[in-house]
Design an enzyme around this catalytic site. Structure first.
Site, PDB file in Angstrom:
ATOM      1  CG  ASP A  38      -2.069  -0.895   1.110  1.00  0.00           C
ATOM      2  OD1 ASP A  38      -2.117  -1.608   0.084  1.00  0.00           O
ATOM      3  OD2 ASP A  38      -2.907  -0.912   2.020  1.00  0.00           O
ATOM      4  CD  GLU A  40       6.798  -1.188  -2.701  1.00  0.00           C
ATOM      5  OE1 GLU A  40       7.935  -1.407  -3.118  1.00  0.00           O
ATOM      6  OE2 GLU A  40       5.958  -2.085  -2.544  1.00  0.00           O
ATOM      7  CE  LYS A 120     -31.859 -10.162  -4.041  1.00  0.00           C
ATOM      8  NZ  LYS A 120     -31.433  -9.161  -3.093  1.00  0.00           N
TER       9      LYS A 120
HETATM   10  S1  IVH Z   1     -31.203  -7.726 -11.173  1.00  0.00           S
HETATM   11  C1  IVH Z   1     -35.282  -6.140 -12.431  1.00  0.00           C
HETATM   12  N1  IVH Z   1     -29.096  -9.047 -10.341  1.00  0.00           N
HETATM   13  O1  IVH Z   1     -31.261  -7.126  -5.567  1.00  0.00           O
HETATM   14  C2  IVH Z   1     -34.097  -6.813 -11.886  1.00  0.00           C
HETATM   15  N2  IVH Z   1     -30.212  -7.613  -8.814  1.00  0.00           N
HETATM   16  O2  IVH Z   1     -34.192  -7.316  -4.985  1.00  0.00           O
HETATM   17  C3  IVH Z   1     -33.137  -5.890 -11.290  1.00  0.00           C
HETATM   18  N3  IVH Z   1     -29.166  -7.493  -6.613  1.00  0.00           N
HETATM   19  O3  IVH Z   1     -32.195  -3.842  -6.277  1.00  0.00           O
HETATM   20  C4  IVH Z   1     -32.133  -6.477 -10.422  1.00  0.00           C
HETATM   21  N4  IVH Z   1     -27.515  -8.890  -7.028  1.00  0.00           N
HETATM   22  O4  IVH Z   1     -29.782  -4.252  -5.745  1.00  0.00           O
HETATM   23  C5  IVH Z   1     -30.080  -8.180 -10.022  1.00  0.00           C
HETATM   24  N5  IVH Z   1     -27.195 -10.266  -9.737  1.00  0.00           N
HETATM   25  C6  IVH Z   1     -28.166  -9.385  -9.424  1.00  0.00           C
HETATM   26  C7  IVH Z   1     -28.269  -8.793  -8.157  1.00  0.00           C
HETATM   27  C8  IVH Z   1     -29.308  -7.913  -7.885  1.00  0.00           C
HETATM   28  C9  IVH Z   1     -28.082  -8.098  -6.124  1.00  0.00           C
HETATM   29  C10 IVH Z   1     -30.025  -6.560  -5.854  1.00  0.00           C
HETATM   30  C11 IVH Z   1     -30.311  -5.273  -6.571  1.00  0.00           C
HETATM   31  C12 IVH Z   1     -31.800  -5.127  -6.609  1.00  0.00           C
HETATM   32  C13 IVH Z   1     -32.245  -6.121  -5.591  1.00  0.00           C
HETATM   33  C14 IVH Z   1     -33.566  -6.680  -6.030  1.00  0.00           C
END
Ligand code: IVH
Length: 821
Positions: A38, A40, A120
């Site tokens: 960090d 450097e 997710k």
């Molecule tokens: S797609 C219409 N892909 O989950 C679809 N969402 O509950 C839009 N999220 O607000 C979302 N990982 O913040 C999508 N691989 C992923 C995701 C993701 C996290 C979150 C996102 C969204 C929420 C929906």
């Protein structure tokens, strides 16, 4: 003599630095590795910043230096999303997932579709808007229609492209994804906060969201946020499948998590879910499920939306992970104000990717609610929170003889009977005067910047001095210079020690094995211990013998020492504590000792808190070789440099003016201003002591509560004793010429506040300046203020309040003109 570099040289160096920094950023964020320290890295960055400042003609608006932050955003503007930011429906069960798939099938009327599965990510949703390939706006999700504009902060995230290059880039392009704080960063921040006794951040998601809303992007830049992108919006993109969009994002240099997979059937999706159930804990980001999306955009349109959520996507969420574990004991922690928090020590279980050994129990009510008994088998759960909790007790597995947990009645730190106030959930220790964590709070106040300003006495040092009995009151600090030789070698960090139920001193197994052996590094021992984490101590020690053989280092000697240790442990039949081992057994196995020391060690270890303390009086009788080994056992210790540095700070503090000393005493309700006010009316401590209640109440700004607490303080003989000692050490208890010299009375009787950034004064200088002209500096806006000095970027809420109360604002220049005229 060096000649001036030519413009061409400068430009070349700037390009070189830019390339290097971009390369290291890429490695750090995309590949999770780094080739340089960090330090450097920061040096390269500093050089580039310097060059760009001196030669602005070569500065590029998209240079990596644009990511170091520094911009202050007061209130975030909001901006409308071009396309609403939706949420997803979610489910925890396979059946519902299959039902979702059946709905998709019915909706499309055929089986010719595929899912795109992603994890997710548990972070904060973000929308990045690019115009002509340049990042112009970053907006949070907000209510789905409008969000906060956090562009400056997002620019500090080093793997978000500030400019994208390539063909087919539409005029306006939007990329959406999730900003997160990598688990490792989160742990680092919390470790620092813990060391500073600051409140811990609850989980990485809150930390990320809090960070994104910080006003100073310079601070944001220091917290290495990261981002995964998963959605692309824009006209003329000429794509009609999600996997093509993902490929484009990757091509343009966006960080896409490589965890995605295209699945033909819901059965494949279920396999994907199983694949990641455990493996996801190895990812740098917290995840809480899997998102499955129909891959084909046309089909998405056919399926459409309900009011809030798409019919073409759903999130499968993993259940919060649960496991059973055995309750080994309960530790009661004492906070600075004396509040007690019980913590359950559990037999280690693997939960959500980490070994859990502790769970918070909050207070006595929680123990009662769970009806916790000794040795209970408990259910531990770990959701998004870092600190796991006990959710239930298994009654079937409770032994008939198990006794209910009895809450402690005495303070574990000082033995004082605990109290619990009506209506309060927590017990507390009323022994403010001598309970170590409470002393720590007071001493920290005493040495703090605005009080005695002894910055060479940091928390760790103070803690060591308190725990080892050298400091209990502020007066003790001034005795330290007389006992310097005792401090030499005093151990600072005491994490490596613990006390058994019977009070014997234990040291961490890691340090013990390190000191006992020769030629094996602390890191190697650490790795060995991680490998046998789940085992009981005797098994760990047996395994260590094999480990010694494997290392091939001094096998005979090292094996013999460890055998001596196990024999010693058998002989003395100590209680077992996870990861710790009795110090006396270690010292006895370390080498030969004079018999009188040998005999006393175990009992002495009951009254001493560190190896240094334990051996201090025997030092001259121990061989050089033995002391050498002991050194490996000790924590960090005070060395000559540190000690003389502390002594200088202590000596210098004697010049602090009386009002600072009065404030430093930490008398309840006597803040900085009250201290100044009291000193103005009573120029010696003697006069203050003699002052009657009425006389005090006559002073404008002094009320009943304050007089009460002052008198409470003055009525405690020990406090008077402390003051006598402080005086004898030369601290000022009367206002003297060394205090604030009154330069004029131009501000006499005026209450003044400054807000925003000032240009003529550093942070605290304005306070002393106001006072030296007879004024009083106050800290918050109230109707009593005469005027506010308006600095640069004064907060809008303060401004509003001032306007409401009719308090005039004057500029810094005007203020100075008036005072110095
Ligand atoms: S797609 C219409 N892909 O989950 C679809 N969402 O509950 C839009 N999220 O607000 C979302 N990982 O913040 C999508 N691989 C992923 C995701 C993701 C996290 C979150 C996102 C969204 C929420 C929906």
């Amino acid at each position: 003599m060096s000649s001036e570099p030519s413009p061409a040289d400068i430009k070349k160096r700037i390009d070189e630095l830019t390339q290097q920094i971009n390369h290291y950023n890429h490695l750090y964020y995309q590949e999770d590795t780094s080739e340089i320290s960090d330090f450097e890295f920061d040096n390269l960055m500093d050089e580039l910043i310097r060059l760009e400042k001196s030669y602005p003609e070569f500065a590029d608006e998209y240079s990596p230096t644009q990511r170091v932050g520094g911009t202050i955003t007061k209130n975030f503007e909001t901006s409308a999303h071009s396309v609403r930011m939706l949420s997803l429906g979610n489910t925890y069960s396979e059946e519902e997932l299959i039902a979702f798939d059946e709905r998709v099938q019915r909706g499309l009327g055929h089986l010719d579709y595929s899912y795109f599965c992603e994890l997710k990510f548990d972070g904060v949703a973000i929308s990045l808007v690019y115009e002509k390939g340049r990042l112009v706006r970053a907006v949070t999700r907000g209510d789905g229609f409008r969000g906060d504009v956090v562009t400056e902060n997002v620019k500090t995230i080093r793997n978000i492209p500030l400019r994208i290059k390539g063909d087919r880039i539409p005029e306006i392009l939007e990329v959406r994804g999730e900003i997160f704080l990598p688990r490792k960063e989160f742990e680092k921040i919390n470790a620092e906060r813990e060391a500073n006794e600051e409140a811990l951040l609850a989980n990485p998601r809150n930390a990320a969201s809090g960070t994104l809303k910080m006003q100073d992007s310079g601070v944001v830049a220091k917290r290495r946020l990261n981002c995964y992108l998963y959605q692309l919006l824009g006209e003329d993109l000429d794509i009609d499948q999600h996997d093509e969009a993902i490929a484009l994002l990757e091509k343009w240099g966006f960080n896409v998590s490589p965890t995605y997979q295209k699945c033909q059937t819901v059965q494949d999706v279920l396999q994907f879910i199983e694949l990641w159930r455990e493996k996801r804990h190895q990812l740098p980001v917290e995840t809480d499920g899997v998102v499955l999306k129909i891959n084909d955009y046309g089909q998405r349109e056919e399926l459409g939306f309900t009011a809030k959520i798409p019919r073409w996507a759903i999130a499968f969420k993993y259940q919060a992970e649960k496991a059973t574990s055995e309750l080994l004991s309960i530790t009661y922690q004492v906070g600075r104000t004396g509040a007690i928090t019980p913590v359950a020590n559990l037999s280690p279980v693997l939960l959500a990717g980490t070994t859990v050994k502790r769970a918070s129990l909050h207070n006595a009510n929680e123990i009662e609610r769970l009806d916790l008994h000794e040795g209970d088998t408990v259910w531990v759960e770990k959701g998004g929170e870092i600190i796991p909790k006990i959710t239930a007790v298994s009654l079937e597995l409770r032994k008939a003889t198990a006794k209910p947990i009895r809450y402690i009645t005495k303070c574990p730190e000082c033995g004082t009977e605990l109290l619990r106030k009506d209506g309060e959930a927590k017990h507390f220790c009323p022994n403010a005067g001598s309970c170590p964590p409470q002393i720590l709070g007071r001493i920290e106040h005493f040495v703090s910047k605005r009080a005695m300003d002894i910055d060479t006495l940091g928390t760790e040092r103070i803690r060591a001095l308190i725990n080892q009995g050298y400091v209990r009151t502020p007066a003790d600090i001034y005795d330290l210079p007389d006992i310097q030789e005792k401090l030499l070698g005093l151990e600072v960090s005491e994490d490596q020690y613990t006390k058994s139920g019977e009070g014997y001193l234990y040291v961490s197994l890691k340090k013990a094995l390190f000191a006992l052996t020769d030629g094996i590094s602390l890191t190697a021992i650490d790795q060995f211990l991680t490998g046998v984490d789940q085992e009981e101590q005797p098994i760990k020690l047996a395994a260590f013998l094999d480990f010694i053989r494997e290392t091939g280092k001094k096998v005979n000697e090292n094996t013999a020492v460890i055998r001596r240790l196990t024999d010693q442990l058998d002989r003395e039949a100590f209680d077992q504590i996870e990861d710790f081992i009795p110090v006396s057994a270690v010292l006895k196995s370390l080498g030969s000792l004079p018999s009188h020391i040998y005999e006393q060690l175990t009992s002495l270890s009951k009254i001493k808190n560190t190896v240094h303390d334990l051996l201090f009086s025997f030092q001259s009788e121990l061989s050089q070789g033995y002391l050498e080994k002991v050194r490996k056992l000790k924590g960090n210790s005070f060395q000559e440099g540190v000690i003389s540095n502390m002594m200088e700070g202590i000596q210098a503090s004697k010049g602090q003016p009386y009002e600072k000393v009065l404030f430093a005493l930490g008398i309840r309700n006597i803040g900085e201003n009250t201290a100044v006010l009291l000193v103005e009316h009573f120029d010696t401590f003697e006069k203050l002591k003699e002052a009657g209640r009425e006389e005090l109440l006559d002073i404008n700004g002094i009320g009943e509560t304050l007089v009460d607490s002052l008198q409470d303080f003055l009525n405690v003989p020990e406090n008077m004793e402390i003051i006598k000692r402080l005086k004898s050490h030369g601290l000022l208890f009367e206002s003297s010429k060394e205090g604030i010299i009154l330069e004029s009375e131009k501000l006499k009787g005026k209450k003044i506040l400054a807000s925003g950034k000032l240009h003529h004064f550093k942070r605290d200088e304005i306070i002393d300046f106001v006072r030296s002209h007879g004024g009083m500096y106050v800290k918050s806006v109230s109707k009593n203020i005469d005027f506010i000095i308006e600095g640069e970027d004064m907060g809008p809420s303060k401004k509003e309040k001032a306007a409401k109360l009719g308090i005039p604002l004057i500029s810094e220049e005007e203020f100075l003109k008036n005072v110095t005229r």
